[in-house]
Scaffold this motif. Structure first.
Motif, PDB file in Angstrom:
ATOM      1  N   ALA A 105     -56.814 -14.500   1.145  1.00  0.00           N
ATOM      2  CA  ALA A 105     -57.271 -15.562   1.183  1.00  0.00           C
ATOM      3  C   ALA A 105     -58.071 -15.878   2.423  1.00  0.00           C
ATOM      4  N   LYS A 106     -59.207 -16.753   2.273  1.00  0.00           N
ATOM      5  CA  LYS A 106     -59.978 -16.963   3.477  1.00  0.00           C
ATOM      6  C   LYS A 106     -60.623 -18.286   3.380  1.00  0.00           C
ATOM      7  N   THR A 107     -60.286 -19.296   4.159  1.00  0.00           N
ATOM      8  CA  THR A 107     -60.900 -20.485   4.225  1.00  0.00           C
ATOM      9  C   THR A 107     -61.661 -20.939   5.436  1.00  0.00           C
ATOM     10  N   GLY A 108     -62.858 -21.740   5.191  1.00  0.00           N
ATOM     11  CA  GLY A 108     -63.661 -22.004   6.444  1.00  0.00           C
ATOM     12  C   GLY A 108     -64.115 -23.311   6.368  1.00  0.00           C
ATOM     13  N   THR A 109     -64.135 -24.450   7.159  1.00  0.00           N
ATOM     14  CA  THR A 109     -64.664 -25.599   7.023  1.00  0.00           C
ATOM     15  C   THR A 109     -65.282 -25.865   8.229  1.00  0.00           C
ATOM     16  N   ASP A 110     -66.601 -26.694   8.151  1.00  0.00           N
ATOM     17  CA  ASP A 110     -67.484 -27.083   9.271  1.00  0.00           C
ATOM     18  C   ASP A 110     -68.019 -28.551   8.814  1.00  0.00           C
TER      19      ASP A 110
ATOM     20  N   GLY B  86     -76.707 -50.853  22.562  1.00  0.00           N
ATOM     21  CA  GLY B  86     -77.006 -49.697  21.823  1.00  0.00           C
ATOM     22  C   GLY B  86     -76.114 -48.408  22.324  1.00  0.00           C
ATOM     23  N   THR B  87     -75.828 -47.613  21.372  1.00  0.00           N
ATOM     24  CA  THR B  87     -74.926 -46.519  21.589  1.00  0.00           C
ATOM     25  C   THR B  87     -75.188 -45.388  20.699  1.00  0.00           C
ATOM     26  N   SER B  88     -74.427 -44.375  20.699  1.00  0.00           N
ATOM     27  CA  SER B  88     -74.547 -43.210  19.842  1.00  0.00           C
ATOM     28  C   SER B  88     -73.131 -42.424  19.662  1.00  0.00           C
ATOM     29  N   LEU B  89     -72.737 -41.888  18.826  1.00  0.00           N
ATOM     30  CA  LEU B  89     -71.606 -41.374  18.348  1.00  0.00           C
ATOM     31  C   LEU B  89     -71.813 -39.796  17.632  1.00  0.00           C
ATOM     32  N   GLU B  90     -71.204 -38.901  18.293  1.00  0.00           N
ATOM     33  CA  GLU B  90     -71.191 -37.525  17.502  1.00  0.00           C
ATOM     34  C   GLU B  90     -69.862 -37.028  17.629  1.00  0.00           C
ATOM     35  N   ALA B  91     -69.598 -36.347  16.448  1.00  0.00           N
ATOM     36  CA  ALA B  91     -68.242 -35.608  16.029  1.00  0.00           C
ATOM     37  C   ALA B  91     -68.675 -34.310  15.496  1.00  0.00           C
ATOM     38  N   ASP B  92     -67.905 -33.158  16.050  1.00  0.00           N
ATOM     39  CA  ASP B  92     -68.013 -31.989  15.537  1.00  0.00           C
ATOM     40  C   ASP B  92     -66.734 -31.166  15.253  1.00  0.00           C
ATOM     41  N   ARG B  93     -66.578 -31.046  13.912  1.00  0.00           N
ATOM     42  CA  ARG B  93     -65.034 -30.285  13.734  1.00  0.00           C
ATOM     43  C   ARG B  93     -65.216 -28.939  12.864  1.00  0.00           C
ATOM     44  N   SER B  94     -64.418 -27.948  13.157  1.00  0.00           N
ATOM     45  CA  SER B  94     -64.376 -26.653  12.448  1.00  0.00           C
ATOM     46  C   SER B  94     -63.078 -26.275  12.200  1.00  0.00           C
ATOM     47  N   PHE B  95     -62.852 -25.575  11.077  1.00  0.00           N
ATOM     48  CA  PHE B  95     -61.607 -24.777  10.702  1.00  0.00           C
ATOM     49  C   PHE B  95     -61.656 -23.829  10.263  1.00  0.00           C
ATOM     50  N   SER B  96     -60.946 -22.577  10.688  1.00  0.00           N
ATOM     51  CA  SER B  96     -61.117 -21.345   9.982  1.00  0.00           C
ATOM     52  C   SER B  96     -59.559 -20.692   9.701  1.00  0.00           C
ATOM     53  N   GLY B  97     -59.359 -20.458   8.708  1.00  0.00           N
ATOM     54  CA  GLY B  97     -58.049 -19.677   8.349  1.00  0.00           C
ATOM     55  C   GLY B  97     -58.367 -18.507   7.446  1.00  0.00           C
ATOM     56  N   SER B  98     -57.295 -17.400   7.454  1.00  0.00           N
ATOM     57  CA  SER B  98     -57.242 -16.315   6.708  1.00  0.00           C
ATOM     58  C   SER B  98     -55.979 -15.853   6.365  1.00  0.00           C
ATOM     59  N   GLY B  99     -55.664 -15.243   5.471  1.00  0.00           N
ATOM     60  CA  GLY B  99     -54.332 -14.538   5.385  1.00  0.00           C
ATOM     61  C   GLY B  99     -54.450 -13.253   4.158  1.00  0.00           C
ATOM     62  N   ASN B 100     -53.465 -12.523   4.392  1.00  0.00           N
ATOM     63  CA  ASN B 100     -53.490 -11.128   3.538  1.00  0.00           C
ATOM     64  C   ASN B 100     -51.947 -10.762   3.411  1.00  0.00           C
ATOM     65  N   ALA B 101     -51.850 -10.461   2.155  1.00  0.00           N
ATOM     66  CA  ALA B 101     -50.214  -9.908   2.096  1.00  0.00           C
ATOM     67  C   ALA B 101     -50.414  -9.117   0.980  1.00  0.00           C
ATOM     68  N   SER B 102     -49.462  -7.879   1.083  1.00  0.00           N
ATOM     69  CA  SER B 102     -49.374  -6.736   0.157  1.00  0.00           C
ATOM     70  C   SER B 102     -47.839  -6.312  -0.001  1.00  0.00           C
ATOM     71  N   GLN B 103     -47.579  -5.896  -1.010  1.00  0.00           N
ATOM     72  CA  GLN B 103     -46.358  -5.556  -1.253  1.00  0.00           C
ATOM     73  C   GLN B 103     -46.132  -4.327  -2.421  1.00  0.00           C
ATOM     74  N   SER B 104     -45.423  -3.406  -2.080  1.00  0.00           N
ATOM     75  CA  SER B 104     -45.168  -2.211  -3.294  1.00  0.00           C
ATOM     76  C   SER B 104     -43.615  -1.700  -3.213  1.00  0.00           C
ATOM     77  N   ASN B 105     -43.374  -1.653  -4.451  1.00  0.00           N
ATOM     78  CA  ASN B 105     -41.828  -1.089  -4.435  1.00  0.00           C
ATOM     79  C   ASN B 105     -41.817  -0.033  -5.424  1.00  0.00           C
ATOM     80  N   ARG B 106     -40.799   0.855  -5.401  1.00  0.00           N
ATOM     81  CA  ARG B 106     -40.601   2.057  -6.310  1.00  0.00           C
ATOM     82  C   ARG B 106     -39.055   2.117  -6.362  1.00  0.00           C
ATOM     83  N   LEU B 107     -38.645   2.318  -7.576  1.00  0.00           N
ATOM     84  CA  LEU B 107     -37.164   2.429  -7.901  1.00  0.00           C
ATOM     85  C   LEU B 107     -37.145   3.590  -9.036  1.00  0.00           C
ATOM     86  N   SER B 108     -36.285   4.479  -8.711  1.00  0.00           N
ATOM     87  CA  SER B 108     -36.325   5.607  -9.996  1.00  0.00           C
ATOM     88  C   SER B 108     -34.958   6.140  -9.715  1.00  0.00           C
TER      89      SER B 108
END
Length: 238
Positions: free
Chosen positions: A87-92, A128-150
């Motif tokens: 999974a990967k998520t990014g917002t700006d 008179g005035t001015s407002l500025e806002a800058d936001r960013s978010f970045s996230g990532s995840g990775n998962a794997s699993q393997s099982n064997r039974l005999s």
């Protein structure tokens, strides 16, 4: 006092070692055939006998398969699972707002009196005035699993259902030089899936419950300590 403390400590250690003895799980305990009253044999002068004698039944035209409570069946363990997830998520987000200085009676509003406002200077203090806002978010995840039974586990029939399916359960206990291992299995088997050599694949067992656990030095070395588990738990805020 030192000798008494030493004796008490040795007794506690011996009691702890005795506690590692394996106790069979009643949910996987073997089932035995129901006792039947002996039927006196009535000589009839023929090969066929109507009276059933336990252990004397012989099937001439079919495979010997479990069909009664207490019969034995071998389950061939052939389990393999593999899972992967990414999974990967990014917002700006960026905002910019300009507020111009209002006018009053055709003239811009200014506060030029020092001390009237905390930040007022001698001249040019408009609204008179001015407002500025800058936001960013970045996230990532990775998962794997393997099982064997005999392997294989021989179990017993615990119940015969109304449709002929067999409820099986059993366990295998292996005591090795460095520990103990347990394989437990329970589930429902269809007689048609049982092969001629009285075996069935674990993938054909319905409602299967398969557990593989162990005790000993090697198993303890692979287990995280209770204090480390506490600091790694989700309850720990850091």
């Amino acid at each position: 006092m030192t000798r008494i403390a030493f004796v008490l400590m040795a007794t506690a250690l011996l009691a702890g070692c005795a506690g590692f003895e394996h106790k069979p799980d009643p949910h996987y305990a073997a089932s035995y055939p129901e006792p039947t009253a002996p039927v006196p044999a009535v000589p009839s002068g023929s090969i066929y006998q109507a009276a059933y004698q336990p252990g004397a039944t012989l099937y001439l035209f079919e495979d010997v398969k479990p069909r009664r409570v207490g019969d034995v069946l071998t389950v061939v363990l052939d389990e393999e699972t593999s899972a992967s997830k990414a999974a990967k998520t990014g917002t700006d987000k960026k905002n910019s707002t300009d507020i111009s200085n209002p006018t009053l009676l055709g003239s811009p509003v200014e506060f030029s009196t020092p001390g009237f406002l905390p930040l007022a200077s001698h001249s040019g203090n408009g609204l008179g005035t001015s407002l500025e806002a800058d936001r960013s978010f970045s996230g990532s995840g990775n998962a794997s699993q393997s099982n064997r039974l005999s392997g294989s586990v021989t179990v017993t029939v615990a119940q015969v259902l109304a449709n002929g399916n067999l409820v099986i359960r059993g366990e295998k206990w292996l005591k090795l030089n460095q520990g103990e291992e347990y394989v437990q299995i329970s589930g429902i088997v269809r007689p048609a899936d049982i092969r001629p050599n009285n075996t069935v694949l674990s993938t054909q067992v319905a409602d299967a419950r398969i557990a593989y656990t162990g005790k000993g030095a090697i198993n303890d070395a692979n287990v995280m300590g209770w204090l480390a588990r506490f600091f790694s738990s989700a309850l720990f805020p850091f």
